[in-house]
Design an enzyme around this catalytic site. Structure first.
Site, PDB file in Angstrom:
ATOM      1  N   CYS A  24       2.073   2.253  13.404  1.00 32.80           N
ATOM      2  CA  CYS A  24       3.171   3.039  12.833  1.00 32.80           C
ATOM      3  C   CYS A  24       3.573   4.174  13.756  1.00 32.80           C
ATOM      4  O   CYS A  24       4.672   4.698  13.650  1.00 32.80           O
ATOM      5  CB  CYS A  24       2.750   3.610  11.490  1.00 32.80           C
ATOM      6  SG  CYS A  24       2.013   2.369  10.451  1.00 32.80           S
ATOM      7  N   ASN A  48      -7.596   4.391   9.258  1.00 30.68           N
ATOM      8  CA  ASN A  48      -7.156   3.146   9.876  1.00 30.68           C
ATOM      9  C   ASN A  48      -7.325   3.145  11.396  1.00 30.68           C
ATOM     10  O   ASN A  48      -7.521   2.102  11.995  1.00 30.68           O
ATOM     11  CB  ASN A  48      -5.703   2.834   9.505  1.00 30.68           C
ATOM     12  CG  ASN A  48      -4.792   4.027   9.594  1.00 30.68           C
ATOM     13  OD1 ASN A  48      -5.021   5.055   8.943  1.00 30.68           O
ATOM     14  ND2 ASN A  48      -3.761   3.926  10.401  1.00 30.68           N
ATOM     15  N   THR A  60      10.198  -7.937 -11.632  1.00 28.59           N
ATOM     16  CA  THR A  60       9.511  -9.210 -11.860  1.00 28.59           C
ATOM     17  C   THR A  60       8.314  -9.333 -10.923  1.00 28.59           C
ATOM     18  O   THR A  60       8.423  -9.068  -9.723  1.00 28.59           O
ATOM     19  CB  THR A  60      10.491 -10.376 -11.635  1.00 28.59           C
ATOM     20  OG1 THR A  60      11.569 -10.213 -12.556  1.00 28.59           O
ATOM     21  CG2 THR A  60       9.817 -11.719 -11.853  1.00 28.59           C
ATOM     22  N   GLY A  99       0.817  -1.205   0.000  1.00 31.99           N
ATOM     23  CA  GLY A  99       0.000   0.000   0.000  1.00 31.99           C
ATOM     24  C   GLY A  99       0.853   1.257   0.000  1.00 31.99           C
ATOM     25  O   GLY A  99       0.537   2.246  -0.671  1.00 31.99           O
ATOM     26  N   GLY A 112      -2.683  -5.938   0.149  1.00 34.56           N
ATOM     27  CA  GLY A 112      -3.134  -7.305   0.350  1.00 34.56           C
ATOM     28  C   GLY A 112      -3.292  -7.707   1.807  1.00 34.56           C
ATOM     29  O   GLY A 112      -4.268  -8.359   2.176  1.00 34.56           O
ATOM     30  N   HIS A 113      -2.326  -7.311   2.644  1.00 31.40           N
ATOM     31  CA  HIS A 113      -2.333  -7.865   4.004  1.00 31.40           C
ATOM     32  C   HIS A 113      -3.413  -7.284   4.903  1.00 31.40           C
ATOM     33  O   HIS A 113      -3.595  -7.730   6.029  1.00 31.40           O
ATOM     34  CB  HIS A 113      -0.942  -7.776   4.647  1.00 31.40           C
ATOM     35  CG  HIS A 113      -0.532  -6.423   5.132  1.00 31.40           C
ATOM     36  ND1 HIS A 113      -0.626  -6.065   6.450  1.00 31.40           N
ATOM     37  CD2 HIS A 113       0.006  -5.364   4.495  1.00 31.40           C
ATOM     38  CE1 HIS A 113      -0.151  -4.837   6.601  1.00 31.40           C
ATOM     39  NE2 HIS A 113       0.237  -4.386   5.422  1.00 31.40           N
TER      40      HIS A 113
HETATM   41  C1  LIG Z   1      -1.709  -0.417   6.252  1.00 33.36           C
HETATM   42  C2  LIG Z   1      -2.022   0.853   5.555  1.00 33.36           C
HETATM   43  C3  LIG Z   1      -1.166   1.370   4.564  1.00 33.36           C
HETATM   44  C4  LIG Z   1       0.146   0.724   4.217  1.00 33.36           C
HETATM   45  O1  LIG Z   1       0.022  -0.481   3.534  1.00 33.36           O
HETATM   46  P1  LIG Z   1       1.320  -1.453   3.491  1.00 33.36           P
HETATM   47  O2  LIG Z   1       0.944  -2.508   2.541  1.00 33.36           O
HETATM   48  O3  LIG Z   1       1.522  -1.937   4.884  1.00 33.36           O
HETATM   49  O4  LIG Z   1       2.444  -0.619   3.000  1.00 33.36           O
HETATM   50  C5  LIG Z   1      -1.523   2.527   3.944  1.00 33.36           C
HETATM   51  N1  LIG Z   1      -2.658   3.173   4.266  1.00 33.36           N
HETATM   52  C6  LIG Z   1      -3.515   2.719   5.200  1.00 33.36           C
HETATM   53  C7  LIG Z   1      -4.755   3.463   5.492  1.00 33.36           C
HETATM   54  C8  LIG Z   1      -3.206   1.544   5.875  1.00 33.36           C
HETATM   55  O5  LIG Z   1      -4.044   1.107   6.828  1.00 33.36           O
END
Ligand SMILES: *Cc1c(COP(=O)(O)O)cnc(C)c1O
Length: 392
Positions: A324, A150, A236, A71, A199-200
């Site tokens: 974070c 978030n 890749t 992300g 994805g996560h």
């Molecule tokens: C987790 C998150 C991200 C970052 O995504 P990553 O794949 O961990 O880099 C960005 N924005 C929001 C709102 C998130 O919750």
């Protein structure tokens, strides 16, 4: 001890079906999807299928999907691209409550001479639309606003904001990492130019993301090199993770209704029970439209970190603000932007549920948390003063 995992906005469990989908692409079908031979071609066609599955969840078309590493990369790439497409527009608009993936980049760009406007929010975390309207001008290259926060789950009116940005010819990007899979999104009926997902956060592995770029939107790549992703993102392809994300998006579509009924009902039950059992608590963003899985509750006169420590004795995993920002004693920038008083911001706990959350787990939190808060208030000098006041 079995974990009670209520920290799904930090990361999620990989769905077993998602893992099974990706498993063959490590040791058996390990070809490079760009290779000319049949062995790479097998992987290529599975990557194409994944691209269609992701596009379907977003109401997009497959050629609008660019796979990235996370992300964070998607957020960075969107903003960088806009600035390269519009070298004469040196103004960026974002909000004070964005994820660091957007906010840190904007602040770095400010150091480099760009004008950056950070739009504020009200006490419930709602975006100040008047401030946004006044900020967009002919110099604005991009407006980047998150779809859902978030920390609080508060949802921004991104379509309205996109229309404002477009009216001045600026790009509109949304960090939709927390919204995808939780609320319906239809890019076909949207004017948003670019959108990030990760994805996560939706039961795929860590290290795979997507940047949606609307067809016809000029785009300059962040990573250059080979011709992968139609030369929009060199490197890749992480084929196994892409395939996993495709499956995760398909499942997210299937579970969307449950997310907004079953999961939301558990979230509401948790929140209501805690608010009833614990005096001097408030829901951060309670007055706003929110994601169905998230609740952030401020408990006055206690430290969030102390609450988390005691909760973890029962296997309960939650978060005090954003992962974070933890590690610093500053209250979260999101809660500060909302004007949450210091004594509340410090004692804020975020519970974020998923389709794996059970009623029994919610019961455990409802049973264990009230005595923990009472004990901590008893122990803290502020809390004792406060309890004395209550007794009088
Ligand atoms: C987790 C998150 C991200 C970052 O995504 P990553 O794949 O961990 O880099 C960005 N924005 C929001 C709102 C998130 O919750």
């Amino acid at each position: 001890m079995k974990e009670i995992y209520l920290d799904n906005n930090a990361t999620t469990k990989v769905d077993e079906a998602v893992f099974e989908e990706m498993r063959p692409y490590f040791c058996e079908l390990y070809g490079n999807p760009s290779s000319m031979h049949f062995f790479g071609g097998q992987v290529q066609s599975k990557v194409n299928e994944a691209r269609i599955r992701v596009a379907d969840l977003l109401g997009a078309s497959p050629d609008e999907i660019i796979f990235t590493a996370c992300g964070t990369e998607s957020d960075n790439a969107a903003i960088r691209s806009a600035l390269e497409v519009f070298p004469d527009r040196r103004h960026i608009i974002t909000s004070r409550v964005e994820h660091p993936a957007v906010l840190t980049q904007c602040r770095n760009l400010r150091q480099k001479g760009y004008r950056v406007t950070e739009i504020g929010v009200d006490g419930a975390g709602r975006l100040d639309m008047e401030e946004l309207k006044a900020a967009v001008d002919a110099e604005t290259a991009i407006v980047s606003l998150m779809w859902a926060n978030n920390e609080t789950g508060v949802i921004f009116p991104v379509e309205e904001a996109a229309a404002l940005a477009k009216s001045k010819g600026a790009f509109f990007h949304s960090d939709a990492v927390q919204a995808i899979g939780k609320i319906p999104i239809n890019m076909a009926a949207s004017s948003i130019d670019m959108l990030s997902l990760s994805g996560h956060k939706l039961h795929a592995p860590k290290g795979i993301g997507v940047l949606y770029v609307r067809r016809g939107t000029p785009f300059r790549p962040f990573l250059v090199g080979g011709h992968q992703e139609k030369s929009r993102r060199a490197g890749t392809e992480n084929a196994a993770a892409i395939i996993a994300l495709g499956k995760a998006c398909q499942l997210a579509g299937e579970h969307m209704d449950a997310e907004n009924t079953v999961v939301k009902a558990m979230r509401d039950r948790l929140q209501d029970a805690l608010m009833t059992a614990i005096p001097h608590a408030r829901i951060n963003g309670g007055g706003a439209e929110r994601l169905p899985n998230t609740t952030s509750i401020a408990f006055e006169f206690v430290e969030g970190e102390a609450i988390l420590l005691l909760l973890s004795e029962f296997g309960i995993c939650a978060s005090s603000g954003s992962a974070c920002t933890s590690g610093s004693l500053e209250p979260s920038h999101v809660l500060r932007a909302m004007g949450v008083p210091f004594t509340c911001a410090h004692g804020s706990i975020r519970f974020s549920l998923s389709r794996y959350t059970t009623d029994a787990e919610i019961d455990t939190v409802i049973r264990e948390l009230p005595p923990i808060i009472a004990r901590l208030r008893q122990m803290s000098p502020f809390g004792r003063e406060f309890l004395k006041g209550e007794a009088r």
